[in-house]
Motif scaffolding. Structure first.
Motif, mmCIF file in Angstrom:
data_model
loop_
_atom_site.group_PDB
_atom_site.id
_atom_site.type_symbol
_atom_site.label_atom_id
_atom_site.label_comp_id
_atom_site.label_asym_id
_atom_site.label_seq_id
_atom_site.Cartn_x
_atom_site.Cartn_y
_atom_site.Cartn_z
ATOM 1 N N THR A 9 0.878 -1.170 0.000
ATOM 2 C CA THR A 9 0.000 0.000 0.000
ATOM 3 C C THR A 9 0.916 1.220 0.000
ATOM 4 O OG1 THR A 9 -1.773 -1.122 1.202
ATOM 5 C CG2 THR A 9 -1.763 1.289 1.273
ATOM 6 N N PRO A 10 0.898 2.018 -1.070
ATOM 7 C CA PRO A 10 1.930 3.058 -1.210
ATOM 8 C C PRO A 10 1.785 4.248 -0.280
ATOM 9 C CG PRO A 10 0.392 3.156 -3.049
ATOM 10 C CD PRO A 10 0.052 1.922 -2.270
ATOM 11 N N PHE A 11 0.577 4.451 0.303
ATOM 12 C CA PHE A 11 0.399 5.628 1.147
ATOM 13 C C PHE A 11 -0.746 5.409 2.123
ATOM 14 C CE2 PHE A 11 -1.554 9.773 2.084
ATOM 15 C CZ PHE A 11 -0.461 10.443 2.599
ATOM 16 N N THR A 12 -0.502 5.727 3.383
ATOM 17 C CA THR A 12 -1.541 5.700 4.415
ATOM 18 C C THR A 12 -1.220 6.721 5.488
ATOM 19 O OG1 THR A 12 -2.641 4.370 6.122
ATOM 20 C CG2 THR A 12 -0.373 3.791 5.603
ATOM 21 N N HIS A 18 0.349 9.411 13.345
ATOM 22 C CA HIS A 18 0.812 10.760 13.015
ATOM 23 C C HIS A 18 1.931 10.788 11.977
ATOM 24 C CE1 HIS A 18 -1.560 11.535 16.551
ATOM 25 N NE2 HIS A 18 -0.690 10.899 17.335
ATOM 26 N N LYS A 19 2.041 9.731 11.179
ATOM 27 C CA LYS A 19 3.082 9.679 10.161
ATOM 28 C C LYS A 19 2.496 9.269 8.815
ATOM 29 C CE LYS A 19 6.294 10.475 13.265
ATOM 30 N NZ LYS A 19 6.975 11.805 13.329
ATOM 31 N N ALA A 20 3.103 9.779 7.747
ATOM 32 C CA ALA A 20 2.792 9.304 6.399
ATOM 33 C C ALA A 20 3.599 8.033 6.157
ATOM 34 C CB ALA A 20 3.150 10.370 5.363
ATOM 35 N N VAL A 67 7.376 3.010 7.438
ATOM 36 C CA VAL A 67 6.892 1.810 6.759
ATOM 37 C C VAL A 67 6.290 0.886 7.801
ATOM 38 C CG1 VAL A 67 9.199 0.758 6.855
ATOM 39 C CG2 VAL A 67 7.505 -0.148 5.268
ATOM 40 N N VAL A 68 5.141 0.312 7.475
ATOM 41 C CA VAL A 68 4.447 -0.631 8.350
ATOM 42 C C VAL A 68 4.632 -2.026 7.782
ATOM 43 C CG1 VAL A 68 2.236 -1.315 9.346
ATOM 44 C CG2 VAL A 68 2.749 1.121 8.979
ATOM 45 N N GLY A 91 16.382 5.744 6.562
ATOM 46 C CA GLY A 91 15.855 6.807 7.392
ATOM 47 C C GLY A 91 14.387 6.699 7.759
ATOM 48 N N TYR A 92 13.774 5.554 7.503
ATOM 49 C CA TYR A 92 12.362 5.365 7.820
ATOM 50 C C TYR A 92 12.159 4.927 9.267
ATOM 51 C CZ TYR A 92 11.164 5.483 2.821
ATOM 52 O OH TYR A 92 10.990 5.856 1.519
ATOM 53 N N LEU A 93 11.046 5.341 9.839
ATOM 54 C CA LEU A 93 10.543 4.706 11.045
ATOM 55 C C LEU A 93 9.902 3.390 10.643
ATOM 56 C CD1 LEU A 93 8.826 7.820 12.642
ATOM 57 C CD2 LEU A 93 10.962 6.761 13.417
ATOM 58 N N VAL A 94 9.968 2.391 11.517
ATOM 59 C CA VAL A 94 9.433 1.064 11.204
ATOM 60 C C VAL A 94 8.437 0.644 12.269
ATOM 61 C CG1 VAL A 94 9.968 -1.374 10.846
ATOM 62 C CG2 VAL A 94 11.522 0.384 9.957
ATOM 63 N N LYS A 95 7.260 0.266 11.836
ATOM 64 C CA LYS A 95 6.228 -0.292 12.713
ATOM 65 C C LYS A 95 5.934 -1.709 12.260
ATOM 66 C CE LYS A 95 1.258 0.363 13.797
ATOM 67 N NZ LYS A 95 0.491 -0.496 12.881
#
Length: 225
Positions: A9-12, A18-20, A67-68, A91-95
């Motif tokens: 899914t390219p965008f959520t 609170h993050k793109a 990125v999730v 540099g991404y946050l990861v969930k």
């Protein structure tokens, strides 16, 4: 070489607080939750390689913040650590979204500082767990919870509820169970979807946001539609 991802899914704006973000849907799962609305992912084959996933992240650098890693169940894949590392390097946050069945993987990701946020699914309490999930991993969930509770990472606990599987008494017992585990974060309840193909042919759930409110002084409970 096996491809670990079913889709991207390219965008959520909904799946990382609170993050793109984007979502990587890992194929396969070690549970068969009756209400699951992703049977194509659970039973399907991977379509996207690690290299393609990393290429996608490179192309969105500066546009997305996070990125999730979801599924299916991302923690059963040997490639989850590689993808998390690549995402962090960029540099991404990861969930991660996880059913908690792989505490060793969770611990390894935490030890290497590869994740920033976790959504942990409480499927049911032990007495109902196997009937709902077709799995015997309730104690693994408890271990995963303890790992998160003793870490410094931000995490949430959430449950998908279906009226045919979770009575109000069941849900109230899950709230009490989490309180006894010393969970003091927000407990998110997600209403199971109707009018979609699920793993088990269930009647429509009669739960909705209007009739699934819980007033409790023990935990903040938030209903997600």
């Amino acid at each position: 070489m096996a491809k670990p991802l079913f889709d991207i899914t390219p965008f959520t704006l909904l799946d990382y607080p609170h993050k793109a973000a984007c979502i990587f849907w890992f194929v396969g799962c070690n549970m068969r939750c009756q209400y699951c609305y992703n049977p194509d992912i659970v039973f399907g084959k991977g379509k996207i390689s690690v290299e393609d996933a990393v290429s996608f992240l490179r192309s969105r650098k500066g546009l997305l913040q996070a990125v999730v890693l979801s599924g299916g169940e991302c923690s059963i894949h040997k490639d989850v650590k590689t993808i998390a590392q690549k995402a962090k390097d960029l540099g991404y946050l990861v969930k991660i979204d996880t059913n908690g069945s792989s505490p060793k993987t969770l611990s390894a990701l935490l030890d290497d500082d590869l994740i920033d946020y976790v959504s942990l699914d409480l499927k049911a309490l032990e007495a109902d767990f196997r009937a709902i999930t077709a799995a015997s991993t309730f104690h693994a969930f408890e271990e995963s919870y303890r790992i998160l509770q003793s870490s410094n990472i931000s995490f949430e606990v959430r449950s998908t509820v279906h009226s045919a599987l979770h009575s109000r008494a069941n849900i109230e017992a899950m709230i009490e169970y989490l309180y006894e585990l010393n969970y003091r974060g927000t407990y998110y309840l997600q209403v199971a979807l109707n009018n979609v193909r699920t793993i088990t042919d269930l009647p429509d759930s009669t739960y909705n946001i209007a009739n699934l409110n819980f007033e409790t002084t023990k935990l903040p409970v938030v209903i997600r539609g």
